[in-house]
Design a protein around this motif. Structure first.
Motif, PDB file in Angstrom:
ATOM      1  N   ALA A 190      -3.969  -2.770  -7.768  1.00 24.36           N
ATOM      2  CA  ALA A 190      -3.294  -1.723  -6.798  1.00 24.36           C
ATOM      3  C   ALA A 190      -1.800  -1.890  -6.502  1.00 24.36           C
ATOM      4  CB  ALA A 190      -4.180  -0.784  -6.285  1.00 24.36           C
ATOM      5  N   ALA A 191      -1.730  -3.415  -6.133  1.00 20.23           N
ATOM      6  CA  ALA A 191      -0.214  -2.946  -5.308  1.00 20.23           C
ATOM      7  C   ALA A 191       0.684  -3.599  -6.705  1.00 20.23           C
ATOM      8  CB  ALA A 191      -0.011  -4.816  -4.392  1.00 20.23           C
ATOM      9  N   THR A 192      -0.388  -3.853  -7.823  1.00 18.86           N
ATOM     10  CA  THR A 192       0.780  -4.892  -8.994  1.00 18.86           C
ATOM     11  C   THR A 192       0.937  -2.940 -10.008  1.00 18.86           C
ATOM     12  OG1 THR A 192      -0.162  -7.023  -9.228  1.00 18.86           O
ATOM     13  CG2 THR A 192       0.991  -5.265 -11.029  1.00 18.86           C
ATOM     14  N   ALA A 215       2.825  -0.347  -2.781  1.00 13.56           N
ATOM     15  CA  ALA A 215       2.898  -1.635  -3.131  1.00 13.56           C
ATOM     16  C   ALA A 215       2.892  -2.416  -1.993  1.00 13.56           C
ATOM     17  CB  ALA A 215       3.799  -2.064  -4.343  1.00 13.56           C
ATOM     18  N   ALA A 216       3.314  -2.273  -0.755  1.00 16.88           N
ATOM     19  CA  ALA A 216       3.365  -2.963   1.106  1.00 16.88           C
ATOM     20  C   ALA A 216       2.249  -2.498   1.177  1.00 16.88           C
ATOM     21  CB  ALA A 216       4.735  -1.775   1.776  1.00 16.88           C
ATOM     22  N   ARG A 253       5.165  -8.469  -4.021  1.00 15.85           N
ATOM     23  CA  ARG A 253       5.897  -8.073  -2.323  1.00 15.85           C
ATOM     24  C   ARG A 253       7.234  -8.546  -2.656  1.00 15.85           C
ATOM     25  NH1 ARG A 253       2.465 -10.631   1.003  1.00 15.85           N
ATOM     26  NH2 ARG A 253       1.488 -11.691  -0.586  1.00 15.85           N
ATOM     27  N   THR A 254       7.674  -9.342  -3.650  1.00 17.26           N
ATOM     28  CA  THR A 254       9.458  -9.271  -3.930  1.00 17.26           C
ATOM     29  C   THR A 254       9.703  -7.787  -4.047  1.00 17.26           C
ATOM     30  OG1 THR A 254       9.382 -11.949  -4.944  1.00 17.26           O
ATOM     31  CG2 THR A 254      11.299 -10.489  -5.392  1.00 17.26           C
ATOM     32  N   PHE A 255       8.840  -7.021  -4.780  1.00 16.80           N
ATOM     33  CA  PHE A 255       9.326  -5.766  -5.484  1.00 16.80           C
ATOM     34  C   PHE A 255       9.757  -4.889  -3.590  1.00 16.80           C
ATOM     35  CE2 PHE A 255       8.250  -1.538  -5.567  1.00 16.80           C
ATOM     36  CZ  PHE A 255       9.529  -0.797  -6.871  1.00 16.80           C
ATOM     37  N   ALA A 256       8.563  -4.677  -3.580  1.00 21.95           N
ATOM     38  CA  ALA A 256       8.109  -4.050  -2.421  1.00 21.95           C
ATOM     39  C   ALA A 256       9.805  -4.321  -1.252  1.00 21.95           C
ATOM     40  CB  ALA A 256       7.302  -3.963  -1.893  1.00 21.95           C
ATOM     41  N   THR A 257       9.478  -5.814  -0.982  1.00 20.24           N
ATOM     42  CA  THR A 257       9.721  -6.291   0.168  1.00 20.24           C
ATOM     43  C   THR A 257      11.771  -6.102   0.086  1.00 20.24           C
ATOM     44  OG1 THR A 257       8.835  -8.036   0.522  1.00 20.24           O
ATOM     45  CG2 THR A 257      11.092  -8.433   1.815  1.00 20.24           C
ATOM     46  N   VAL A 258      12.236  -5.968  -1.222  1.00 14.31           N
ATOM     47  CA  VAL A 258      13.618  -6.021  -1.400  1.00 14.31           C
ATOM     48  C   VAL A 258      13.909  -4.006  -1.071  1.00 14.31           C
ATOM     49  CG1 VAL A 258      15.344  -5.839  -4.050  1.00 14.31           C
ATOM     50  CG2 VAL A 258      14.074  -7.753  -2.725  1.00 14.31           C
ATOM     51  N   ARG A 267      10.746  -2.280   7.103  1.00 14.09           N
ATOM     52  CA  ARG A 267       9.999  -1.174   6.189  1.00 14.09           C
ATOM     53  C   ARG A 267       8.549  -1.775   5.139  1.00 14.09           C
ATOM     54  NH1 ARG A 267       7.871   3.551   7.366  1.00 14.09           N
ATOM     55  NH2 ARG A 267       7.024   5.024   5.366  1.00 14.09           N
ATOM     56  N   PHE A 268       8.734  -2.775   4.881  1.00 14.17           N
ATOM     57  CA  PHE A 268       7.700  -3.099   4.534  1.00 14.17           C
ATOM     58  C   PHE A 268       7.003  -3.708   5.473  1.00 14.17           C
ATOM     59  CE2 PHE A 268       5.955  -7.202   2.992  1.00 14.17           C
ATOM     60  CZ  PHE A 268       5.137  -7.189   2.062  1.00 14.17           C
ATOM     61  N   ALA A 269       7.474  -4.623   6.908  1.00 14.80           N
ATOM     62  CA  ALA A 269       6.734  -4.885   7.702  1.00 14.80           C
ATOM     63  C   ALA A 269       5.929  -4.342   7.847  1.00 14.80           C
ATOM     64  CB  ALA A 269       7.154  -5.313   8.985  1.00 14.80           C
ATOM     65  N   ALA A 270       6.457  -2.970   8.416  1.00 15.69           N
ATOM     66  CA  ALA A 270       5.360  -1.590   9.094  1.00 15.69           C
ATOM     67  C   ALA A 270       4.130  -1.101   8.296  1.00 15.69           C
ATOM     68  CB  ALA A 270       6.346  -0.245   9.071  1.00 15.69           C
TER      69      ALA A 270
END
Length: 243
Positions: free
Chosen positions: A166-168, A179-180, A209-214, A220-223
């Motif tokens: 699902a994330a991918t 994704a996050a 993870r890299t995509f979503a964090t950037v 916002r990713f952490a939340a």
């Protein structure tokens, strides 16, 4: 506990040194006793370790050895795990056309062997190769089939892999928020089982993870990640067990 169960459980816990010790001792013992099943299992475990360490050539060599042992033993059941690793090697090398070919062959083998659980698992892997080939609709359909089976039979152990998928898929569709949250859910699901992702799945999860964090920036990713860690499987996928 059988050698197979012991070495696989140790691998899933991420205990690399212990897996190597068990696998190498198992291969020596199996060769001395003429036990092809345990020899294949030991070589398979060593191939998975090589995958985890990014040593794709070594993983392919070891899986090839395991497949040769299985073929000499004239036992198609022993071919299944080596063929799975060879498909994973192709996927991690980025040769998704070859990975698709190998996963399709593995699905056919598992159908012939009457192993629906492995058919489902390899269908999941096939879906991720289809995704990387740009066939998002096909990937989505395959993953839906796998997801429905997991909930129908109550296979809780496969839930983290649904999260990886699902994330991918969300990352491939540019949906960083989903994704996050799915990454948070997936990490929590693996932790709940006391396991770590398989090497190819860890790679998929890291890329998402890299995509979503950037895309979202770390705060916002952490939340959104924290939201996902609080989900159970029915909440994450909108399905109930036994459906």
């Amino acid at each position: 506990m059988s050698f197979q169960d012991q070495v696989r459980a140790t691998f899933r816990r991420g205990e690399t040194a212990e897996v190597r010790r068990l696998a190498e001792a198992g291969v020596r013992r199996a060769r001395a006793a003429g036990e092809p099943g345990d020899e294949v299992e030991g070589l398979y475990a060593l191939a998975r370790l090589a995958l985890r360490q990014g040593e794709l050539g070594e993983a392919e060599r070891l899986a090839g050895q395991a497949l040769e042992v299985a073929v000499r033993a004239a036992d198609r059941r022993l071919e299944e795990r080596p063929r799975h690793v060879l498909a994973a090697v192709a996927r991690m090398k980025g040769d998704h056309a070859l990975a698709r070919e190998r996963y399709l062959a593995s699905i056919e083998l598992n159908r012939d062997l009457g192993r629906p659980e492995q058919v489902s698992s390899e269908t999941y892997n096939l879906a991720l190769s289809e995704l990387h080939l740009g066939n998002l609709g096909r990937a989505r359909d395959l993953l839906r089939t796998v997801q429905e089976r997991v909930f129908r039979v109550g296979d809780h152990t496969f839930v983290p892999y649904l999260g990886v998928a699902a994330a991918t898929l969300a990352a491939a569709e540019g949906d960083a928020e989903t994704a996050a949250s799915m990454i948070g859910f997936t990490d929590s699901a693996f932790d709940g089982l006391g396991q770590v992702p398989d090497p190819d799945d860890a790679e998929e999860l890291a890329a998402a993870r890299t995509f979503a964090t950037v895309a979202l920036h770390p705060e916002r990713f952490a939340a959104l990640y924290a939201v996902g860690t609080g989900w159970d499987a029915p909440t994450a996928f909108g399905l109930s067990w036994g459906t």
